[in-house]
Scaffold this active site. Structure first.
Site, PDB file in Angstrom:
ATOM      1  N   ASP A 286       0.858  -1.182   0.000  1.00 28.39           N
ATOM      2  CA  ASP A 286       0.000   0.000   0.000  1.00 28.39           C
ATOM      3  C   ASP A 286       0.898   1.238   0.000  1.00 28.39           C
ATOM      4  OD1 ASP A 286      -2.172   1.689   0.027  1.00 28.39           O
ATOM      5  OD2 ASP A 286      -3.227   0.649   1.623  1.00 28.39           O
ATOM      6  N   GLU A 497     -10.514   7.050   4.460  1.00 25.77           N
ATOM      7  CA  GLU A 497      -9.489   6.441   5.316  1.00 25.77           C
ATOM      8  C   GLU A 497      -9.504   7.028   6.740  1.00 25.77           C
ATOM      9  OE1 GLU A 497      -5.786   5.457   3.272  1.00 25.77           O
ATOM     10  OE2 GLU A 497      -6.685   6.012   1.370  1.00 25.77           O
TER      11      GLU A 497
END
Ligand code: BGC
Ligand code: BGC
Length: 606
Positions: A286, A497
């Site tokens: 990521d 997020e």
């Protein structure tokens, strides 16, 4: 005949030199390292992609417009995107290895960075539809819109099994229930990876491996504290289905498992995912995920990064999403290979690098990248699907089916001759209706061009009914008292997020929204309360005095579809894919917990 055979052999040879690649010996160490490096195009030029033999690039969440600029169709539409991707792809072909470039994006609810794209409900709403056929169609539509911009790799679906509504990514999760996530994920990948004419298809990514939805207190990128048996039972099943659906890439997760970051977890990445589950594709890190790997004290910044790179490679990460630091990544990785030859630590075993490169080249071969038309050619073939009427209809259908009717004390929600007063700016603004990952990473508060709001939908009914519709963002309007119904739309502002984490008090209405609710209830007419939110919210007591309650999640760009249910008595079919907590202490519960009195249980929907 001979000539044909010759050209066939040449093709096979070229193919294996470039992408088939059993024989990696023809690639230099620099060329190999380039293949496993994934910068964000905002930090690398096409010429640098060529010079460093970069294997893939991404463009993270956001538009092509400069900050503050309007992301208009001309700056940020599908053609502008196809042109951007074309530039990178064409120049990349002039690299020393001539290996074609992969371009990746987050099209997580439609091609959400592109102006005019069809945005579908976020996953939590799709989970509420329970409709696998619809899911497959949505993913296929998404693939067509992404392919129209020349992109070949999509970082979706999210297979998180979210277990705590405090988490800011709860809306990216189909459900708290592993088997529902598995089914939706399988349907999504089947649709997304549809092979169109000439074997042109879009690669998906199962993310984020593993346990992203299970962190303590719902903290984004936090620690998932549980036994291996629990991890396997709750968070692993969707990946089995994704592998069965042929997903070629998996993204490592930011979270830790019992204190150790996934990006350095050899047991979970190599032993479980690659060996036990027989996942043969590539594992991508990521966004700067390797930077979070813990290091011994006393190291210089470079030594620290080398340590982290070595750990992640060894754990089984194959492609490194290093948006800004790609040049440093390549330089230090090279030193790690030299360390290996010199028997120094930390080091990178060249056979591990070869394995990673082989996985990248295998994906390129599977995608037939060598023979894939260039982005502008793909644009001319596929752009007719971009925001096509069929896609808009599909989005409207999905939005409508995602709505869950939680409470209804009225015989008819809105009668054909009612005077309706719509209140709340989220009725009118499509940015909040689309949520995070819409044009911008964090979403937008205003309007999304080309979209239809809840208010638009209700207003459109005035052409066929005797309805009268008024709208005020706030309540100070005397007309309200004469209304037959008040439609009050409240909820969350967009977020993505960690910015959506609500670890202290849990997700709930703002103070202003609660005041609006009280005011609306005091007006007299029945209140139909519509919630726009990425998750079940902790509701104030006053909500129970509304005459009807609808959870509309984050419907996307066709929020107007709700009007068919409000006005035309279309039957609601959405059912909760999450248990709806009554209080803060129930936020980390799930439907299996016995003895919890939910406000609304898993599967509920009138
Ligand atoms: C997210 C991923 C995403 C990546 C690239 C990360 O911050 O966790 O889901 O794919 O960024 O945008
Ligand atoms: C990017 C996102 C990414 C995020 C991670 C943003 O700038 O646009 O794609 O997920 O950074 O922090």
């Amino acid at each position: 005949m001979l000539k044909n055979l010759f050209s066939f052999l040449i093709t096979v040879l070229l193919f294996s030199a470039h992408v088939g690649a059993q024989d990696l010996s023809q690639l230099s160490i620099e060329e190999k390292l380039g293949q496993v490096t994934q910068p964000d195009v905002r930090w690398i030029t096409p010429e640098q992609v060529r010079d460093f033999n970069i294997g893939s690039v991404l463009r993270g969440g956001g538009t092509l417009a400069q900050p503050g600029e309007l992301p208009s169709e001309s700056i940020n539409g599908p053609l502008a995107w196809a042109q951007l991707v074309q530039r990178y792809k064409v120049i990349a072909l002039q690299s020393s290895s001539k290996i074609p470039l992969l371009f990746a994006i987050d099209a997580v609810h439609g091609h959400n960075n592109v102006t005019g794209a069809t945005l579908f409900p976020h996953n939590i709403g799709l989970g509420a539809t329970r409709d696998l056929v619809l899911m497959e169609q949505i993913a296929k539509a998404t693939a067509l819109e992404v392919l129209a911009t020349g992109i070949d790799w999509n970082f979706a679906p999210t297979l998180a099994v979210a277990r705590n509504e405090r988490w800011g990514r709860t809306y990216e999760s189909f459900s708290e229930e592993p088997s529902l996530v598995s089914q939706m994920g399988f349907a999504y990948l089947t649709g997304l990876q549809t092979s169109f004419e000439q074997n042109i298809w879009l690669a998906g990514t199962a993310k984020h491996w593993i346990g992203d939805g299970g962190t303590t207190n719902g903290i984004d990128q936090g620690d998932t504290e549980m036994s291996l048996a629990e991890l396997r039972k709750i968070h692993l099943p969707p990946y089995l289905e994704a592998i069965r659906a042929g997903v070629p890439t998996v993204m490592a997760s930011f979270n830790s498992w019992n204190g150790k970051k996934l990006h350095e977890h050899k047991f979970l990445i190599t032993d479980v995912l690659k060996t036990e589950l027989k996942f043969e594709g590539l594992v991508v890190s990521d966004w700067n995920g390797i930077d979070q790997i813990s290091t011994p004290p006393g190291l210089s910044p470079d030594e620290k990064y080398m340590f982290q790179i070595a750990k992640a490679f060894d754990a089984g990460v194959d492609v490194f999403m290093v948006p800004e630091n790609w040049e440093k990544f390549i330089g230090l990785s090279k030193r790690l290979v030299e360390n290996f030859e010199a028997k120094r630590t930390p080091s990178l075993d060249p056979t591990r690098l070869d394995d990673a490169v082989r996985r990248v080249l295998a994906l390129k071969a599977k995608l037939n990248l060598e023979r894939r038309p260039l982005p502008l050619e793909l644009y001319s073939r596929f752009s007719k699907h971009f925001a096509s009427p069929a896609h808009r209809d599909l989005a409207a259908r999905a939005s409508g089916q995602s709505a869950v009717l939680l409470e209804n004390k009225l015989s008819k929600l809105i009668a054909p001759s009612d005077r309706v007063h719509v209140v709340g700016e989220k009725a009118h603004l499509t940015g909040p209706q689309a949520g995070g990952w819409s044009l911008e990473w964090q979403g937008v508060k205003g309007h999304i061009p080309g979209s239809e709001s809840i208010l638009d939908g209700i207003k459109s009914k005035t052409s066929t009914h005797n309805l009268r519709v008024d709208y005020t963002p706030q309540i100070y309007s005397p007309q309200l008292i004469q209304a037959d119904k008040i439609v009050l739309v409240l909820g969350e502002d967009p977020y993505a997020e960690g910015q959506g984490d609500r670890t202290e008090n849990g997700p709930r209405l703002s103070v202003q929204d609660e005041a609006l609710l009280d005011e609306a209830l005091a007006m007299g007419p029945p209140v139909i309360l519509v919630l726009i939110s990425g998750r079940p919210l902790l509701l104030p007591e006053a909500a129970s005095r509304a005459s009807a309650l609808i959870s509309y999640w984050l419907p996307g760009t066709m929020g107007s579809a709700l009007a068919d249910y409000l006005v035309d008595e279309k039957k609601f079919s959405g059912r909760l894919s999450f248990s709806w907590p009554r209080s803060k202490d129930q936020l980390n519960g799930d439907f299996r917990d016995v003895g919890i009195e939910w406000l609304f249980p898993f599967g509920f929907g009138l």
